[in-house]
Write an enzyme that holds these catalytic residues in place. Structure first.
Site, short mmCIF file in Angstrom:
data_model
loop_
_atom_site.label_atom_id
_atom_site.label_comp_id
_atom_site.label_asym_id
_atom_site.label_seq_id
_atom_site.Cartn_x
_atom_site.Cartn_y
_atom_site.Cartn_z
N THR A 1 7.03 44.66 -3.71
CA THR A 1 6.56 44.34 -5.06
C THR A 1 5.54 43.20 -5.06
OG1 THR A 1 7.30 43.34 -7.14
CG2 THR A 1 8.66 42.92 -5.24
N TYR B 1 14.59 38.18 -7.37
CA TYR B 1 14.18 39.56 -7.08
C TYR B 1 13.03 39.58 -6.07
CZ TYR B 1 11.77 43.98 -7.55
OH TYR B 1 11.11 45.16 -7.26
#
Ligand code: UDP
Length: 335
Positions: A122, A146
């Site tokens: 990501t 995350y």
């Protein structure tokens, strides 16, 4: 339907949003995707291009069983938790599933002689960029658990490559959006937190007004700018990365985005154009951890993987999401 060998690919999280779109492209290109998914966020209906093995990436014996049964040549790894806000309030859940789960998986692949691996990573691994567009050489400094959990997996991949020749590709996505143009599959999260489906809910009257998280950013209209990339284009990139590994690629990261930024207000305007409906909007507070502008420089993927996104117009991306949204609503109303 049991396959084994060069065209069989283990797809963890293959019943989820991006994983299922990738399975469809894999099947179209002659691969057999074996979905390994605990169905905590994925859907049985989304795993329809190969066998579904229900299991958890933290369960080494379930992984070994699936690998020994199907003998895949490579693994595409999507299974992960991916809510930024939840990762801040419950980091343990993210480090356990995303980091310990990926470590369990990497060890299972290593011990079973599988040496090709693609990670769903990501742009959150970059944190707050000091400039945009963002290329792969920018420092990775995540600002939430995350992003940190994905960066740790990238680090493990580099180390497993160095120590065990397990060749691998982290793909750093920007904002995945849209749905399969044939509307067979699409986004269906519970809870839904992503902008495009929430704006579609607001437009269709099935959801509340959309709250714009922050209207005082240093951007043209004061709202956050993101790079929305169509899910089928992301799926294609996975298959290209897999083919590059098959042809000998060693270890290389790629950003995946369109290189074009759209503000939250521009996304809302696009939904109004596409649906022909007015979207009720409320101005809200900034969401913690949201950088003002995230836009990808994907030149490396274009050059080295020959990746070229096909659905790049924002209205077209949102059009595919809207077609899927309407189809899902119909199916749900029929029960
Ligand atoms: N956003 C918003 N309202 C919402 C959900 C999202 O204004 O109800 C904004 C969010 O602040 C971000 C953009 O929309 O700037 C995209 O957010 P999303 O959660 O879809 O993806 P993320 O950028 O977190 O991966």
């Amino acid at each position: 339907m049991k396959g084994s060998g060069a065209n069989t690919i283990l797809v963890t999280g293959g019943a989820g949003y991006i994983g299922s779109h990738t399975c469809k492209i894999l099947a179209q290109q002659g691969y057999l995707p074996v979905v390994f998914d605990n169905l905590s966020a994925g859907h049985e209906w989304a795993a329809k291009w190969g066998p579904l093995e229900r299991g958890d990436i933290l369960d080494r014996s379930a992984l070994d069983r699936a690998i020994k049964t199907y003998r895949p040549s490579a693994c595409l790894h999507f299974a992960a938790f991916a809510y930024v806000g939840e990762s801040v309030t419950d980091p343990g859940r993210y480090y356990r599933n995303n980091v310990a789960g990926s470590l369990t998986l990497l060890e299972a692949l290593r011990d079973n002689g599988i040496d090709q691996f693609v990670l769903s990573s990501t742009c959150a691994t970059y944190g707050v960029p000091h400039r945009v567009p963002i290329d792969e050489a920018m420092p990775q400094a995540p600002i939430n658990p995350y992003g940190a959990s994905k960066l740790m997996v990238e680090r493990m991949m580099a180390d497993f490559y160095a120590a065990h020749a397990l060749r691998s590709v982290p793909l750093r996505y920007f904002n995945a959006a849209g749905a399969d143009p044939e509307a067979e599959i699409g986004e269906d999260h519970d809870p839904e937190t992503h902008l495009v489906p929430l704006v579609l809910d607001a437009a269709s009257g099935s959801g509340d007004a959309i709250t714009v998280f922050g209207t005082d950013y240093d951007t043209d209209d004061g709202t956050c700018v993101r790079d929305y990339i169509h899910v089928t284009d992301l799926a294609e990139a996975h298959v290209l990365a897999l083919k590059a590994l098959e042809q000998g690629l060693q270890h290389r990261a790629f950003n995946l985005g369109n290189g074009q930024g759209y503000s939250v207000r521009e996304v809302i305007a696009s939904v109004e154009r596409v649906t022909g409906r007015r979207v009720p909007v409320k101005a809200g507070e900034r969401r913690p951890g949201d950088p003002a502008r995230l836009v990808s420089d994907s030149a490396r993927a274009a050059k080295e993987l020959r990746w070229s996104p096909q659905i790049i117009d924002l209205d077209e991306i949102i059009g595919t999401a809207w077609a899927w949204h309407q189809r899902r609503a119909q199916e749900k109303s029929r029960g």
